[in-house]
Design a protein around this motif. Structure first.
Motif, PDB file in Angstrom:
ATOM      1  N   LEU A 170    -147.337  28.756 -71.144  1.00 32.19           N
ATOM      2  CA  LEU A 170    -147.513  28.758 -69.697  1.00 32.19           C
ATOM      3  C   LEU A 170    -146.173  28.524 -69.030  1.00 32.19           C
ATOM      4  CD1 LEU A 170    -150.798  26.690 -69.214  1.00 32.19           C
ATOM      5  CD2 LEU A 170    -150.485  29.149 -68.883  1.00 32.19           C
ATOM      6  N   THR A 171    -145.847  29.359 -68.087  1.00 35.48           N
ATOM      7  CA  THR A 171    -144.596  29.199 -67.349  1.00 35.48           C
ATOM      8  C   THR A 171    -144.876  29.252 -65.844  1.00 35.48           C
ATOM      9  OG1 THR A 171    -144.152  31.586 -67.471  1.00 35.48           O
ATOM     10  CG2 THR A 171    -143.186  30.188 -69.192  1.00 35.48           C
TER      11      THR A 171
ATOM     12  N   THR B 188    -151.802  21.001 -60.574  1.00 32.35           N
ATOM     13  CA  THR B 188    -152.963  21.652 -59.965  1.00 32.35           C
ATOM     14  C   THR B 188    -152.977  23.143 -60.298  1.00 32.35           C
ATOM     15  OG1 THR B 188    -153.037  20.052 -58.159  1.00 32.35           O
ATOM     16  CG2 THR B 188    -154.121  22.169 -57.792  1.00 32.35           C
ATOM     17  N   ALA B 189    -151.835  23.788 -60.179  1.00 32.49           N
ATOM     18  CA  ALA B 189    -151.761  25.219 -60.467  1.00 32.49           C
ATOM     19  C   ALA B 189    -152.071  25.494 -61.931  1.00 32.49           C
ATOM     20  CB  ALA B 189    -150.373  25.748 -60.107  1.00 32.49           C
ATOM     21  N   MET B 190    -151.541  24.668 -62.827  1.00 30.51           N
ATOM     22  CA  MET B 190    -151.791  24.884 -64.249  1.00 30.51           C
ATOM     23  C   MET B 190    -153.247  24.609 -64.604  1.00 30.51           C
ATOM     24  SD  MET B 190    -148.588  23.940 -66.648  1.00 30.51           S
ATOM     25  CE  MET B 190    -147.212  25.107 -66.762  1.00 30.51           C
ATOM     26  N   ALA B 191    -153.837  23.566 -64.039  1.00 35.25           N
ATOM     27  CA  ALA B 191    -155.236  23.263 -64.322  1.00 35.25           C
ATOM     28  C   ALA B 191    -156.137  24.416 -63.896  1.00 35.25           C
ATOM     29  CB  ALA B 191    -155.648  21.969 -63.614  1.00 35.25           C
TER      30      ALA B 191
ATOM     31  N   LEU C  86    -137.306  30.324 -63.334  1.00 35.31           N
ATOM     32  CA  LEU C  86    -138.240  29.527 -64.138  1.00 35.31           C
ATOM     33  C   LEU C  86    -138.141  28.078 -63.685  1.00 35.31           C
ATOM     34  CD1 LEU C  86    -140.193  29.441 -66.619  1.00 35.31           C
ATOM     35  CD2 LEU C  86    -138.177  28.850 -67.995  1.00 35.31           C
ATOM     36  N   VAL C  87    -139.253  27.522 -63.178  1.00 39.83           N
ATOM     37  CA  VAL C  87    -139.235  26.154 -62.647  1.00 39.83           C
ATOM     38  C   VAL C  87    -140.181  25.226 -63.404  1.00 39.83           C
ATOM     39  CG1 VAL C  87    -138.525  26.897 -60.346  1.00 39.83           C
ATOM     40  CG2 VAL C  87    -140.982  26.681 -60.887  1.00 39.83           C
ATOM     41  N   GLY C  88    -140.944  25.751 -64.348  1.00 43.14           N
ATOM     42  CA  GLY C  88    -141.847  24.905 -65.119  1.00 43.14           C
ATOM     43  C   GLY C  88    -142.298  25.633 -66.375  1.00 43.14           C
ATOM     44  N   ALA C  89    -142.659  24.856 -67.388  1.00 42.62           N
ATOM     45  CA  ALA C  89    -143.096  25.469 -68.646  1.00 42.62           C
ATOM     46  C   ALA C  89    -143.901  24.460 -69.458  1.00 42.62           C
ATOM     47  CB  ALA C  89    -141.898  25.954 -69.462  1.00 42.62           C
TER      48      ALA C  89
END
Length: 379
Positions: A55-56, A127-130, A63-66
């Motif tokens: 997941l990115t 929240t976005a990843m969930a 790229l701001v998260g992974a």
């Protein structure tokens, strides 16, 4: 700018520099080089039941998260055992696999699991990843060995997550100064026993050598690998990792390596333990031996690691999972954790009831283990 979640099917498809800018250097197992080595050498792939689906999080092209993620066809190589859950669900007519897993393959070492740029709000990212995970259509998602703070954040943003506790044994530098200072904090009985164990190794004609960083060469890695596979074969198995994986570490992450060798009277290596180091912690990971020698495992996998931490200014030594025998050698019981989302309400309720009982028992085990520490006073 809004956050865009993307699934990535291979570490090779992610720019290493961008990933490592998020990962940092504190924890070697989440670095691009380590995760990519697992994939390109075939240890982690669809054929082995580990299909990468990382997941990115993106803001435009940045790229701001992974977060590492895999689709798993089994539960091998995880060290948080859910075989009973899978069996119960399948006996009830369901399908447990494939499951979503966020973890470091074959590596039960607590550390960062969600990597974020400094300017990204963690609540927004979680929240976005969930939402993305829930919409994936699978029956479950499992987050293994996260740090306590991240586990707490996840449960706040996603209340349906179940938390499971475990126990490992870690060594901490309590301002010992050196190994004699460490022994000085022990009871007289245990201090004598540790010295006896170390002396026993020398009496068998063995000496120890530590190779750090670029002192580790290809010959040393090849000898270590032979020992690593010998130890697995003694149990009728083969190690998850092949020689190409360790060549990759040597090539791409040499400064993270600490190799401990046992030498015979001719100075030939006969056993080896390979550790990785972060900025504050030494991680004991792989071990093997060509010989049977009393107390050699304790020396190579525990005492040498403690000595290295004291010499290198590392504050913690995580020697790997399991092993109550570590308590008497100064390794303190610590809580580990994992998070689990199960889509089916009834199944989730049944697992939650089991985890409540298990957590009570695990907490009592940690308390009892702490009373068995060999120190003259409680750490």
């Amino acid at each position: 700018m809004s956050l865009d979640i993307r699934d990535i099917g291979a570490m090779a498809d992610i720019d290493a520099q961008q990933w490592n800018a998020l990962a940092g250097s504190d924890y070697p197992f989440v670095r691009h080089e380590f995760l990519n080595a697992l994939e390109v050498t075939g240890a982690v792939c669809a054929d082995t039941g580990w299909t990468p689906h990382h997941l990115t999080i993106w803001q435009g092209d940045r790229l701001v998260g992974a977060m590492p993620r895999y689709l798993k066809d089994h539960s091998w190589g995880e060290y948080v055992f859910d075989w009973q859950w899978a069996d119960a669900w399948e006996r009830a007519g369901g399908e447990y696999y494939p499951k979503q897993l966020s973890a470091i393959p074959f590596t039960p070492a607590t550390g960062p699991r969600l990597l974020l740029a400094d300017d990204i709000d963690s609540d927004d990212a979680l929240t976005a990843m969930a939402e993305h995970l829930e919409s994936a259509g699978l029956l479950s998602w499992h987050l293994l060995f996260p740090e306590a703070g991240l586990a707490h954040q996840w449960r706040q943003r996603w209340p349906e997550l179940l938390e499971r506790s475990g126990m490992q044994y870690h060594w901490f530098d309590r301002d010992y100064g050196d190994f004699e200072g460490f022994l000085g904090a022990m009871t007289s009985k245990r201090r004598k026993e540790v010295r006896r164990e170390r002396r026993r190794v020398a009496e068998q004609g063995l000496s120890m050598r530590r190779l750090v960083g670029r002192e580790v060469d290809r010959t040393a890695i090849e000898h270590f690998y032979r020992c690593y596979q010998i130890t697995y074969m003694e149990h009728g198995q083969r190690g998850y990792l092949d020689i190409d994986f360790f060549y990759r570490l040597l090539q791409d992450m040499p400064d993270a390596l600490v190799l401990i060798q046992a030498l015979d009277e001719t100075s030939r290596p006969v056993a080896a333990a390979l550790c990785l180091r972060g900025s504050t912690t030494l991680y004991g990971r792989y071990w093997g031996s060509e010989v049977e020698a009393s107390c050699l495992h304790f020396e190579a996998c525990y005492y040498q690691g403690i000595e290295h931490c004291l010499a290198a200014g590392l504050s913690r030594f995580d020697p790997g999972t399991q092993g109550e025998h570590k308590i008497a050698r100064g390794f303190e019981p610590i809580a580990t954790r994992s998070l689990h989302w199960l889509a089916h309400d009834g199944f989730r309720d049944a697992v939650a009831e089991f985890l409540g009982r298990e957590d009570t028992a695990m907490a009592q085990m940690r308390l009892e283990a702490a009373t068995m520490l060999p120190f003259r006073r409680e750490p």
